[in-house]
Design a protein around this motif. Structure first.
Motif, PDB file in Angstrom:
ATOM      1  N   LEU A 169      78.388  17.292  78.829  1.00  0.00           N
ATOM      2  CA  LEU A 169      77.127  17.795  78.061  1.00  0.00           C
ATOM      3  C   LEU A 169      75.903  17.390  79.290  1.00  0.00           C
ATOM      4  O   LEU A 169      76.028  16.510  80.131  1.00  0.00           O
ATOM      5  CB  LEU A 169      76.757  16.679  76.931  1.00  0.00           C
ATOM      6  N   ARG A 170      74.768  18.165  79.076  1.00  0.00           N
ATOM      7  CA  ARG A 170      73.428  17.923  79.655  1.00  0.00           C
ATOM      8  C   ARG A 170      72.348  18.153  78.787  1.00  0.00           C
ATOM      9  O   ARG A 170      72.161  19.031  78.413  1.00  0.00           O
ATOM     10  CB  ARG A 170      73.533  18.857  80.993  1.00  0.00           C
ATOM     11  N   HIS A 171      71.909  17.066  78.523  1.00  0.00           N
ATOM     12  CA  HIS A 171      70.657  17.148  77.448  1.00  0.00           C
ATOM     13  C   HIS A 171      69.841  16.017  77.631  1.00  0.00           C
ATOM     14  O   HIS A 171      69.762  15.034  78.275  1.00  0.00           O
ATOM     15  CB  HIS A 171      71.618  16.422  76.034  1.00  0.00           C
ATOM     16  N   ILE A 209      73.972  12.634  80.226  1.00  0.00           N
ATOM     17  CA  ILE A 209      74.885  13.439  81.180  1.00  0.00           C
ATOM     18  C   ILE A 209      76.201  12.950  81.132  1.00  0.00           C
ATOM     19  O   ILE A 209      76.263  11.772  81.061  1.00  0.00           O
ATOM     20  CB  ILE A 209      74.335  13.287  82.865  1.00  0.00           C
ATOM     21  N   ALA A 210      77.218  13.894  80.582  1.00  0.00           N
ATOM     22  CA  ALA A 210      78.416  13.236  80.052  1.00  0.00           C
ATOM     23  C   ALA A 210      79.465  14.320  80.867  1.00  0.00           C
ATOM     24  O   ALA A 210      79.261  15.474  80.930  1.00  0.00           O
ATOM     25  CB  ALA A 210      78.686  13.239  78.703  1.00  0.00           C
ATOM     26  N   ASP A 211      80.565  13.812  81.345  1.00  0.00           N
ATOM     27  CA  ASP A 211      81.706  14.441  81.918  1.00  0.00           C
ATOM     28  C   ASP A 211      83.099  14.085  81.322  1.00  0.00           C
ATOM     29  O   ASP A 211      83.124  12.631  81.134  1.00  0.00           O
ATOM     30  CB  ASP A 211      81.732  14.414  83.332  1.00  0.00           C
ATOM     31  N   ALA A 250      64.943   6.752  79.491  1.00  0.00           N
ATOM     32  CA  ALA A 250      66.249   6.227  79.417  1.00  0.00           C
ATOM     33  C   ALA A 250      67.033   7.286  80.167  1.00  0.00           C
ATOM     34  O   ALA A 250      66.939   8.501  79.636  1.00  0.00           O
ATOM     35  CB  ALA A 250      66.871   5.712  78.256  1.00  0.00           C
ATOM     36  N   VAL A 251      68.286   6.944  81.320  1.00  0.00           N
ATOM     37  CA  VAL A 251      69.037   7.920  81.781  1.00  0.00           C
ATOM     38  C   VAL A 251      70.252   7.231  81.543  1.00  0.00           C
ATOM     39  O   VAL A 251      70.589   6.123  81.616  1.00  0.00           O
ATOM     40  CB  VAL A 251      68.622   8.179  83.183  1.00  0.00           C
ATOM     41  N   THR A 252      71.228   8.176  80.915  1.00  0.00           N
ATOM     42  CA  THR A 252      72.438   7.780  80.449  1.00  0.00           C
ATOM     43  C   THR A 252      73.334   8.462  80.852  1.00  0.00           C
ATOM     44  O   THR A 252      73.650   9.845  80.700  1.00  0.00           O
ATOM     45  CB  THR A 252      72.866   7.731  78.848  1.00  0.00           C
ATOM     46  N   THR A 253      74.569   8.118  81.769  1.00  0.00           N
ATOM     47  CA  THR A 253      75.596   9.077  82.357  1.00  0.00           C
ATOM     48  C   THR A 253      76.822   8.311  81.636  1.00  0.00           C
ATOM     49  O   THR A 253      77.136   6.993  81.373  1.00  0.00           O
ATOM     50  CB  THR A 253      75.728   8.694  83.972  1.00  0.00           C
ATOM     51  N   ALA A 296      81.536  22.630  74.132  1.00  0.00           N
ATOM     52  CA  ALA A 296      82.469  23.511  74.612  1.00  0.00           C
ATOM     53  C   ALA A 296      83.586  22.820  74.966  1.00  0.00           C
ATOM     54  O   ALA A 296      84.832  23.283  75.175  1.00  0.00           O
ATOM     55  CB  ALA A 296      81.864  24.637  75.605  1.00  0.00           C
ATOM     56  N   ALA A 297      83.709  21.686  75.381  1.00  0.00           N
ATOM     57  CA  ALA A 297      84.779  20.939  76.397  1.00  0.00           C
ATOM     58  C   ALA A 297      85.306  19.604  75.408  1.00  0.00           C
ATOM     59  O   ALA A 297      86.258  18.988  75.763  1.00  0.00           O
ATOM     60  CB  ALA A 297      84.313  20.159  77.672  1.00  0.00           C
TER      61      ALA A 297
END
Length: 221
Positions: free
Chosen positions: A154-156, A145-147, A110-113, A201-202
């Motif tokens: 996040l990159r996890h 992957i979250a922005d 699974a790839v989640t953005t 951090a963000a």
């Protein structure tokens, strides 16, 4: 099978749902959608593309009516899912479906953005269980992957089960309960070796708990 599902929520109207393949959505409230399986998926070789968009100022709650079961096919054990979430400015998404069960012999990736706007609010939960009753095989990999706008949040990546570098048939975890929250100003928390909540951090936080089996209910942090 290739499955595509799109859910778009806007203020003042029911979410718009478009679906083809083995997954659909049903309105169960003015701002709530339940995911419903319309065919056995994911089987080995299946691909799922799910897009959830919450337009500025809107609110959306997503649940599911049953667990998802990933099964191997006669040709390949591998299935995949791509989840894309967009939460606009001052919008809110609460995503908490039933667990994904990866049957023995199956492998699911699974790839989640996630893309968040200014003032967006998010709770994104994922629960994974390797093996049905009496099964121990199977493997899963999840990329998150979250922005926030153009700022990385996040990159996890986490892997469970067969074929992973940390696999251990005697003691390695076979279940995961993960929750991404934004915003979240709670401090870091640890529940021992298998549960932790870490501030990002963000802003926001990522909580994870690993275990041999999922329990209901499971508290994460």
């Amino acid at each position: 099978m290739h499955t595509e599902l799109s859910i778009v929520a806007a203020p003042g109207r029911l979410p718009r749902i478009e679906a083809i393949g083995g997954l659909a959505g049903r309105h169960t409230g003015t701002d709530t959608v339940h995911l419903i399986g319309t065919a056995a998926t994911p089987l080995g070789g299946d691909e799922l593309d799910i897009r959830v968009v919450v337009l500025p100022g809107a609110r959306l709650v997503v649940r599911s009516v049953a667990a998802t079961i990933a099964l191997p096919s006669t040709t390949t054990p591998v299935s995949s899912a791509r989840w894309h979430f967009e939460v606009g400015a001052e919008a809110e998404l609460d995503f908490d479906p039933e667990p994904t069960i990866v049957a023995g012999g199956a492998h699911h990736h699974a790839v989640t953005t996630v893309v968040l706007g200014v003032g967006a609010r998010l709770r994104l939960r994922e629960r994974i269980q390797l093996g049905r009753s009496g099964e121990d095989g199977g493997g899963w990999r999840g990329d998150l992957i979250a922005d926030v706008g153009e700022l990385p949040l996040l990159r996890h990546r986490l892997e469970l089960g067969a074929g992973t570098s940390a696999d251990d048939r005697l003691s390695a975890a076979r279940a995961l309960d993960s929750e991404l929250r934004y915003p979240d100003d709670r401090p870091a928390w640890s529940g021992g070796l298998d549960a932790v909540r870490l501030p990002l951090a963000a802003g926001g936080s990522l909580a994870t708990r690993t275990s041999a089996r999922l329990h209901a209910p499971v508290a994460v942090g």
